[in-house]
Design a protein around this motif. Structure first.
Motif, PDB file in Angstrom:
ATOM      1  N   TYR A 155      -1.473   3.473   3.782  1.00 38.50           N
ATOM      2  CA  TYR A 155      -2.930   3.294   3.861  1.00 38.50           C
ATOM      3  C   TYR A 155      -3.625   4.652   3.969  1.00 38.50           C
ATOM      4  O   TYR A 155      -4.650   4.890   3.321  1.00 38.50           O
ATOM      5  CB  TYR A 155      -3.251   2.429   5.079  1.00 38.50           C
ATOM      6  CG  TYR A 155      -4.712   2.169   5.324  1.00 38.50           C
ATOM      7  CD1 TYR A 155      -5.406   1.187   4.620  1.00 38.50           C
ATOM      8  CD2 TYR A 155      -5.414   2.893   6.283  1.00 38.50           C
ATOM      9  CE1 TYR A 155      -6.758   0.931   4.863  1.00 38.50           C
ATOM     10  CE2 TYR A 155      -6.756   2.652   6.530  1.00 38.50           C
ATOM     11  CZ  TYR A 155      -7.421   1.673   5.825  1.00 38.50           C
ATOM     12  OH  TYR A 155      -8.756   1.430   6.062  1.00 38.50           O
ATOM     13  N   ALA A 156      -3.054   5.562   4.752  1.00 40.67           N
ATOM     14  CA  ALA A 156      -3.642   6.894   4.941  1.00 40.67           C
ATOM     15  C   ALA A 156      -3.618   7.715   3.665  1.00 40.67           C
ATOM     16  O   ALA A 156      -4.444   8.613   3.483  1.00 40.67           O
ATOM     17  CB  ALA A 156      -2.902   7.644   6.051  1.00 40.67           C
ATOM     18  N   THR A 157      -2.683   7.404   2.767  1.00 38.28           N
ATOM     19  CA  THR A 157      -2.593   8.122   1.493  1.00 38.28           C
ATOM     20  C   THR A 157      -3.209   7.309   0.350  1.00 38.28           C
ATOM     21  O   THR A 157      -2.983   7.613  -0.829  1.00 38.28           O
ATOM     22  CB  THR A 157      -1.129   8.459   1.157  1.00 38.28           C
ATOM     23  OG1 THR A 157      -0.346   7.259   1.201  1.00 38.28           O
ATOM     24  CG2 THR A 157      -0.557   9.458   2.145  1.00 38.28           C
ATOM     25  N   GLN A 158      -3.968   6.270   0.714  1.00 32.35           N
ATOM     26  CA  GLN A 158      -4.704   5.427  -0.243  1.00 32.35           C
ATOM     27  C   GLN A 158      -3.785   4.680  -1.208  1.00 32.35           C
ATOM     28  O   GLN A 158      -4.190   4.325  -2.312  1.00 32.35           O
ATOM     29  CB  GLN A 158      -5.728   6.259  -1.018  1.00 32.35           C
ATOM     30  CG  GLN A 158      -6.763   6.901  -0.117  1.00 32.35           C
ATOM     31  CD  GLN A 158      -7.839   7.659  -0.888  1.00 32.35           C
ATOM     32  OE1 GLN A 158      -7.858   7.674  -2.111  1.00 32.35           O
ATOM     33  NE2 GLN A 158      -8.732   8.298  -0.158  1.00 32.35           N
ATOM     34  N   LYS A 159      -2.563   4.400  -0.768  1.00 27.87           N
ATOM     35  CA  LYS A 159      -1.656   3.547  -1.545  1.00 27.87           C
ATOM     36  C   LYS A 159      -1.847   2.115  -1.035  1.00 27.87           C
ATOM     37  O   LYS A 159      -0.993   1.564  -0.317  1.00 27.87           O
ATOM     38  CB  LYS A 159      -0.213   4.027  -1.380  1.00 27.87           C
ATOM     39  CG  LYS A 159       0.050   5.436  -1.902  1.00 27.87           C
ATOM     40  CD  LYS A 159       1.478   5.872  -1.625  1.00 27.87           C
ATOM     41  CE  LYS A 159       1.795   7.226  -2.235  1.00 27.87           C
ATOM     42  NZ  LYS A 159       1.024   8.335  -1.634  1.00 27.87           N
ATOM     43  N   TYR A 160      -2.975   1.537  -1.397  1.00 28.80           N
ATOM     44  CA  TYR A 160      -3.417   0.290  -0.776  1.00 28.80           C
ATOM     45  C   TYR A 160      -2.520  -0.900  -1.107  1.00 28.80           C
ATOM     46  O   TYR A 160      -2.295  -1.765  -0.257  1.00 28.80           O
ATOM     47  CB  TYR A 160      -4.860  -0.002  -1.176  1.00 28.80           C
ATOM     48  CG  TYR A 160      -5.832   1.043  -0.688  1.00 28.80           C
ATOM     49  CD1 TYR A 160      -6.005   1.277   0.670  1.00 28.80           C
ATOM     50  CD2 TYR A 160      -6.556   1.816  -1.588  1.00 28.80           C
ATOM     51  CE1 TYR A 160      -6.885   2.249   1.129  1.00 28.80           C
ATOM     52  CE2 TYR A 160      -7.440   2.792  -1.142  1.00 28.80           C
ATOM     53  CZ  TYR A 160      -7.593   3.006   0.214  1.00 28.80           C
ATOM     54  OH  TYR A 160      -8.451   3.969   0.660  1.00 28.80           O
ATOM     55  N   SER A 161      -2.009  -0.977  -2.304  1.00 25.94           N
ATOM     56  CA  SER A 161      -1.138  -2.095  -2.671  1.00 25.94           C
ATOM     57  C   SER A 161       0.141  -2.070  -1.846  1.00 25.94           C
ATOM     58  O   SER A 161       0.600  -3.100  -1.320  1.00 25.94           O
ATOM     59  CB  SER A 161      -0.808  -2.018  -4.167  1.00 25.94           C
ATOM     60  OG  SER A 161       0.024  -3.101  -4.538  1.00 25.94           O
ATOM     61  N   GLU A 162       0.716  -0.885  -1.715  1.00 22.60           N
ATOM     62  CA  GLU A 162       1.928  -0.718  -0.914  1.00 22.60           C
ATOM     63  C   GLU A 162       1.648  -0.996   0.560  1.00 22.60           C
ATOM     64  O   GLU A 162       2.450  -1.654   1.241  1.00 22.60           O
ATOM     65  CB  GLU A 162       2.437   0.704  -1.104  1.00 22.60           C
ATOM     66  CG  GLU A 162       3.793   0.977  -0.506  1.00 22.60           C
ATOM     67  CD  GLU A 162       4.286   2.378  -0.823  1.00 22.60           C
ATOM     68  OE1 GLU A 162       4.907   2.992   0.064  1.00 22.60           O
ATOM     69  OE2 GLU A 162       4.038   2.846  -1.947  1.00 22.60           O
ATOM     70  N   ALA A 163       0.525  -0.498   1.040  1.00 20.04           N
ATOM     71  CA  ALA A 163       0.160  -0.717   2.441  1.00 20.04           C
ATOM     72  C   ALA A 163      -0.006  -2.205   2.734  1.00 20.04           C
ATOM     73  O   ALA A 163       0.479  -2.714   3.759  1.00 20.04           O
ATOM     74  CB  ALA A 163      -1.136   0.027   2.757  1.00 20.04           C
ATOM     75  N   LEU A 164      -0.671  -2.918   1.839  1.00 16.51           N
ATOM     76  CA  LEU A 164      -0.900  -4.347   2.033  1.00 16.51           C
ATOM     77  C   LEU A 164       0.423  -5.116   2.096  1.00 16.51           C
ATOM     78  O   LEU A 164       0.602  -6.017   2.932  1.00 16.51           O
ATOM     79  CB  LEU A 164      -1.781  -4.880   0.899  1.00 16.51           C
ATOM     80  CG  LEU A 164      -2.226  -6.342   0.999  1.00 16.51           C
ATOM     81  CD1 LEU A 164      -2.974  -6.599   2.302  1.00 16.51           C
ATOM     82  CD2 LEU A 164      -3.095  -6.716  -0.203  1.00 16.51           C
TER      83      LEU A 164
END
Length: 286
Positions: free
Chosen positions: A60-69
């Motif tokens: 999430y901190a690196t804006q990898k939102y799909s992976e974070a979700l």
């Protein structure tokens, strides 16, 4: 988290723990490096909920939102907790799906959140409204008992700041100024840039003192360079005056000398002794 790690062999638990510590230490100042450590922990212990959650926040901190979700969903399945619901909704915003974030804001999970979680969910929902260009709806979404309360809680500054920012975006500048001021009162740790926003609204421009000092140093160096250049020019002129001229040279032009330039040896007059003159006369007669 400690309890979860106890389910692992001792050596493995220590290795995973070291990587999670590095994630927590670096996530704010170096998100990419924190993400790298989270991937190591994930390879070592993907079935530990705390590891999945840490990996989610690093992504999430690196804006990898799909992976974070995906990581947040995995952690939620493992624990059954809804505390990650607001950040999961914000991942939907990051993926360009504000309508899904708004749908999540209306789900029963929100009622299970603690006060801090509910405020966070309200912030996400207001952000989703703004994503859709619904500024007035975003302002209404943020209007709540928590916003009106005079008590300062961990979420107070962020809530007031979001409200002030939404007001300003809607062109309600006077109200925005008021709420940026209220944000500043609650923001003791400087978590927001409310002071800068207030100064901007008031037309105050800050000048970096370091830049001024650097400019002064450059000016001083330029002055010194000018002085050096003047000294060099003077030396060259002096050298031209003292230059030797060959009289056999067709282009030779003797320099005019001033009285001050005449050497004292030019004024010496040789006086011959009288006895020497008589001796010289006698030799001539002989």
């Amino acid at each position: 988290m400690r309890q979860e790690l106890l389910s692992l062999p001792k050596g493995l638990a220590e290795e995973v723990s070291k990587n999670l510590v590095m994630v927590a230490r670096l996530i704010d100042e170096d998100p990419e490096q924190a993400y790298a450590y989270s991937r190591i922990a994930l390879r070592l212990a993907s079935r530990v909920a705390a590891v999945r959650e840490a990996a989610g926040f690093a992504a999430y901190a690196t804006q990898k939102y799909s992976e974070a979700l995906a990581e947040f969903r995995a952690a939620k399945r493992m624990t059954g907790s809804v505390e990650l619901w607001p950040v999961m909704a914000d991942c939907e915003r990051g993926l360009g799906r504000p309508e899904r974030a708004l749908a999540m804001a209306g789900e029963p999970e929100v009622q299970k959140l603690d006060k801090a979680g509910q405020v966070e969910m309200r912030l996400v929902a207001a952000g989703a409204r703004r994503d859709q260009g619904q500024l007035e709806a975003a302002i209404v979404t943020l209007q709540s008992p928590e916003l009106a309360s005079s008590s300062v809680q961990p979420w107070t500054a962020r809530l007031r700041y979001a409200y002030a920012d939404a007001l300003l975006a809607a062109g309600r500048e006077d109200e925005a100024r008021e709420w940026f001021g209220k944000t500043l009162e609650a923001d003791k740790d400087g978590a927001t840039d409310a002071s800068d926003r207030l100064a901007e609204l008031d037309g105050v421009e800050f000048v970096d003192a370091a830049i001024d000092i650097a400019d002064d140093i450059v000016d001083d160096e330029e002055d010194e360079d000018d002085e050096d250049a003047a000294e060099v020019a003077a030396a060259e002129r002096a050298s031209d005056v003292a230059e030797y001229y060959d009289e056999d040279d067709d282009e030779y032009e003797p320099l005019e000398q001033s009285e001050a330039d005449i050497d004292v040896t030019d004024e010496i007059v040789v006086v011959e002794d009288d006895e020497d003159d008589e001796r010289d006369a006698g030799r001539d007669k002989a």
